[in-house]
Design a protein around this motif. Structure first.
Motif, PDB file in Angstrom:
ATOM      1  N   GLU A 189       4.411  -2.935   0.902  1.00 56.27           N
ATOM      2  CA  GLU A 189       2.363  -3.045   0.861  1.00 56.27           C
ATOM      3  C   GLU A 189       2.747  -4.827   1.025  1.00 56.27           C
ATOM      4  O   GLU A 189       1.779  -6.046   0.684  1.00 56.27           O
ATOM      5  CB  GLU A 189       2.644  -2.785  -0.329  1.00 56.27           C
ATOM      6  N   GLU A 212       6.520   2.199   7.009  1.00 57.49           N
ATOM      7  CA  GLU A 212       5.430   2.666   5.984  1.00 57.49           C
ATOM      8  C   GLU A 212       4.740   1.619   5.040  1.00 57.49           C
ATOM      9  O   GLU A 212       5.363   1.071   5.309  1.00 57.49           O
ATOM     10  CB  GLU A 212       6.332   3.609   4.750  1.00 57.49           C
ATOM     11  N   GLN A 213       3.808   1.948   4.644  1.00 58.37           N
ATOM     12  CA  GLN A 213       2.742   0.891   3.381  1.00 58.37           C
ATOM     13  C   GLN A 213       3.073  -0.207   4.345  1.00 58.37           C
ATOM     14  O   GLN A 213       3.511  -0.722   3.253  1.00 58.37           O
ATOM     15  CB  GLN A 213       3.058   1.607   2.932  1.00 58.37           C
ATOM     16  N   ALA A 217      -2.265  -1.149  -0.792  1.00 59.40           N
ATOM     17  CA  ALA A 217      -3.277  -0.191  -0.733  1.00 59.40           C
ATOM     18  C   ALA A 217      -4.498  -0.480  -0.893  1.00 59.40           C
ATOM     19  O   ALA A 217      -5.675   0.192  -0.428  1.00 59.40           O
ATOM     20  CB  ALA A 217      -2.906   0.479  -2.089  1.00 59.40           C
ATOM     21  N   PRO A 220      -7.629  -0.792   2.417  1.00 58.71           N
ATOM     22  CA  PRO A 220      -7.782   0.110   3.652  1.00 58.71           C
ATOM     23  C   PRO A 220      -8.162  -0.314   4.292  1.00 58.71           C
ATOM     24  O   PRO A 220      -8.117   0.543   5.781  1.00 58.71           O
ATOM     25  CB  PRO A 220      -8.343   1.390   3.337  1.00 58.71           C
ATOM     26  N   MET A 223      -4.986  -1.534   6.299  1.00 60.34           N
ATOM     27  CA  MET A 223      -3.642  -0.367   6.914  1.00 60.34           C
ATOM     28  C   MET A 223      -4.641   0.382   8.249  1.00 60.34           C
ATOM     29  O   MET A 223      -3.772   0.617   9.576  1.00 60.34           O
ATOM     30  CB  MET A 223      -4.126   0.458   5.964  1.00 60.34           C
ATOM     31  N   ARG A 227      -2.977   0.609  12.097  1.00 63.96           N
ATOM     32  CA  ARG A 227      -2.652   2.241  13.411  1.00 63.96           C
ATOM     33  C   ARG A 227      -3.720   1.382  14.273  1.00 63.96           C
ATOM     34  O   ARG A 227      -2.536   1.887  15.011  1.00 63.96           O
ATOM     35  CB  ARG A 227      -2.978   3.151  12.048  1.00 63.96           C
ATOM     36  N   ALA A 236       1.484   6.373   4.889  1.00 61.62           N
ATOM     37  CA  ALA A 236       0.513   5.625   4.060  1.00 61.62           C
ATOM     38  C   ALA A 236       1.453   6.835   2.657  1.00 61.62           C
ATOM     39  O   ALA A 236       1.496   7.570   2.283  1.00 61.62           O
ATOM     40  CB  ALA A 236      -0.685   6.458   4.152  1.00 61.62           C
ATOM     41  N   SER A 239      -1.131   3.908  -0.559  1.00 61.42           N
ATOM     42  CA  SER A 239      -2.689   4.257  -0.591  1.00 61.42           C
ATOM     43  C   SER A 239      -2.460   5.998  -0.654  1.00 61.42           C
ATOM     44  O   SER A 239      -3.523   6.704  -0.903  1.00 61.42           O
ATOM     45  CB  SER A 239      -2.519   4.326   0.857  1.00 61.42           C
ATOM     46  N   CYS A 240      -1.736   6.737  -0.451  1.00 66.14           N
ATOM     47  CA  CYS A 240      -1.761   7.853  -0.939  1.00 66.14           C
ATOM     48  C   CYS A 240      -1.139   8.650  -1.909  1.00 66.14           C
ATOM     49  O   CYS A 240       0.484   8.592  -2.098  1.00 66.14           O
ATOM     50  CB  CYS A 240      -0.949   8.922  -0.070  1.00 66.14           C
ATOM     51  N   VAL A 249      -7.000   8.381   4.065  1.00 64.66           N
ATOM     52  CA  VAL A 249      -5.243   8.243   4.443  1.00 64.66           C
ATOM     53  C   VAL A 249      -5.711   8.675   5.980  1.00 64.66           C
ATOM     54  O   VAL A 249      -4.878   8.495   6.709  1.00 64.66           O
ATOM     55  CB  VAL A 249      -4.414   8.904   3.676  1.00 64.66           C
ATOM     56  N   ALA A 253      -3.856   6.213   8.305  1.00 65.89           N
ATOM     57  CA  ALA A 253      -2.550   6.279   8.679  1.00 65.89           C
ATOM     58  C   ALA A 253      -2.602   8.048   9.265  1.00 65.89           C
ATOM     59  O   ALA A 253      -3.319   8.219   9.415  1.00 65.89           O
ATOM     60  CB  ALA A 253      -1.983   6.505   7.750  1.00 65.89           C
TER      61      ALA A 253
END
Length: 355
Positions: A189, A212-213, A217, A220, A223, A227, A236, A239-240, A249, A253
């Protein structure tokens, strides 16, 4: 059925201080759970709580009497459906605490059936994937040295923690030390969406598999931006967390990182796997820094996932529990020679129920 339940806090020193973008730790705080029947059949599990998700050892210890009281009231640890429904009714949050009890019940149920947990679930041990080995944040030269040590130990899939002003320098050092390894990176993050997109360009040039991440989170849309505009697939993690997170998600992601300590245990993890598949996501099975008392159960789920990041016990200086053999990251379920999860006190004898 007469049952005895108990739990014990175990603070486990790490081999090296482990750092990610937002925190570092020298000790893994865990709580080990035991469930035993009158015949001596014992199930063991453990919680590895994370303050990032609102849990501590203190909160785990506070709710375990109620959760274990559910198991005693049901009276049969193999009745996983009833136990987990009642646990969620009694304690709705605290997933690591619920995971500890769930793991112990799964260990017990498979021992009662006389088979390793993967066989109890009907899974194919030949369908496992190699686990990554994590290179935590440190000086660039120490990360280079840790990479060389990991490669020398046979690990050819590496997960590199990022989130510093030296990120490119770090990945270049890792790639120099491990030119043939599969490399994944985790920013925990730490980046803005635009930073993340820009970083994917040089990460892709260094043959990184996925990111990853990259952003918080709580963002969104950020993110989704990474992506849509970045040069790498996005996984994620923060976030997951629960089953309810999966639909969102899938929109932001490519990969869902499921952890037993985030979702509440093996049974719930399998529900997340199914939901992720239904939404077109690939699945990674991750972990915290955990004892084999917890992480051994996750190893048995690996035939159901695309990627594994299950090296948490390897980061400990001395784990009081043995688990599933994982030489060089190869999760060898076929080598599990005892019933249950395979977790057993390192000083135990040959009894199948020693936990």
């Amino acid at each position: 059925m007469s049952l005895t339940t108990a739990f014990e806090r175990r603070d486990l020193p790490l081999e090296h201080e482990f750092a990610i973008a937002r925190e570092s730790a020298a000790v893994a705080e865990t709580v080990v759970v035991r469930i035993e029947d009158e015949a001596g059949v014992t199930g063991v599990g453990a919680a590895a709580p994370s303050a990032h998700y609102g849990e501590t050892v203190a909160t785990v210890e506070a709710v375990l009497p109620d959760l274990l009281g559910v198991v005693e009231a049901v009276g049969d640890p193999t009745n996983l459906q009833r136990i987990e429904a009642e646990m969620e009714r009694v304690v709705r949050a605290n997933p690591a605490a619920r995971a500890a009890v769930s793991i112990a019940c799964h260990d017990y149920a498979a021992k009662r059936a006389g088979m390793p947990l993967y066989r109890y679930w009907g899974l194919d041990p030949a369908r496992t994937v190699a686990s990554s080995f994590t290179i935590g944040l440190d000086t660039t030269e120490r990360m280079r040295a840790k990479t060389r040590d990991a490669v020398a130990a046979g690990y050819d899939v590496l997960k590199v923690k990022l989130g510093t002003e030296r990120d490119r320098e770090i990945v270049e050092a890792v790639r120099d030390a491990a030119p043939d390894a599969t490399v994944r990176v985790d920013a925990n993050e730490a980046w803005t969406p635009r930073e993340a997109v820009a970083n994917t360009e040089w990460l892709a040039a260094l043959d990184v598999e996925f990111l990853e991440q990259p952003v918080p989170a709580e963002n969104p849309d950020g993110m989704r931006f990474v992506r849509e505009h970045g040069a790498l697939p996005v996984a994620a993690d923060e976030s997951c967390v629960t089953l309810a997170d999966v639909p969102e998600v899938a929109d932001i992601a490519d990969i869902a990182n499921v952890k037993l300590m985030k979702c509440g245990g093996p049974r719930e993890a399998r529900r997340l796997f199914a939901a992720a598949r239904a939404h077109g996501l690939e699945v990674m099975l991750g972990c915290m820094v955990e004892s084999n008392a917890a992480i051994a159960a996750a190893h048995h789920l690996v035939p159901l996932v695309d990627y594994a990041d299950l090296d948490g016990s390897l980061l400990l200086a001395d784990d009081p529990y043995d688990g599933v053999p994982m030489p060089g990251g190869d999760i060898d379920l076929a080598a599990v020679d005892r019933a249950g999860t395979g977790a057993r006190r390192a000083d135990a004898g040959d009894s199948a129920n020693d936990a």
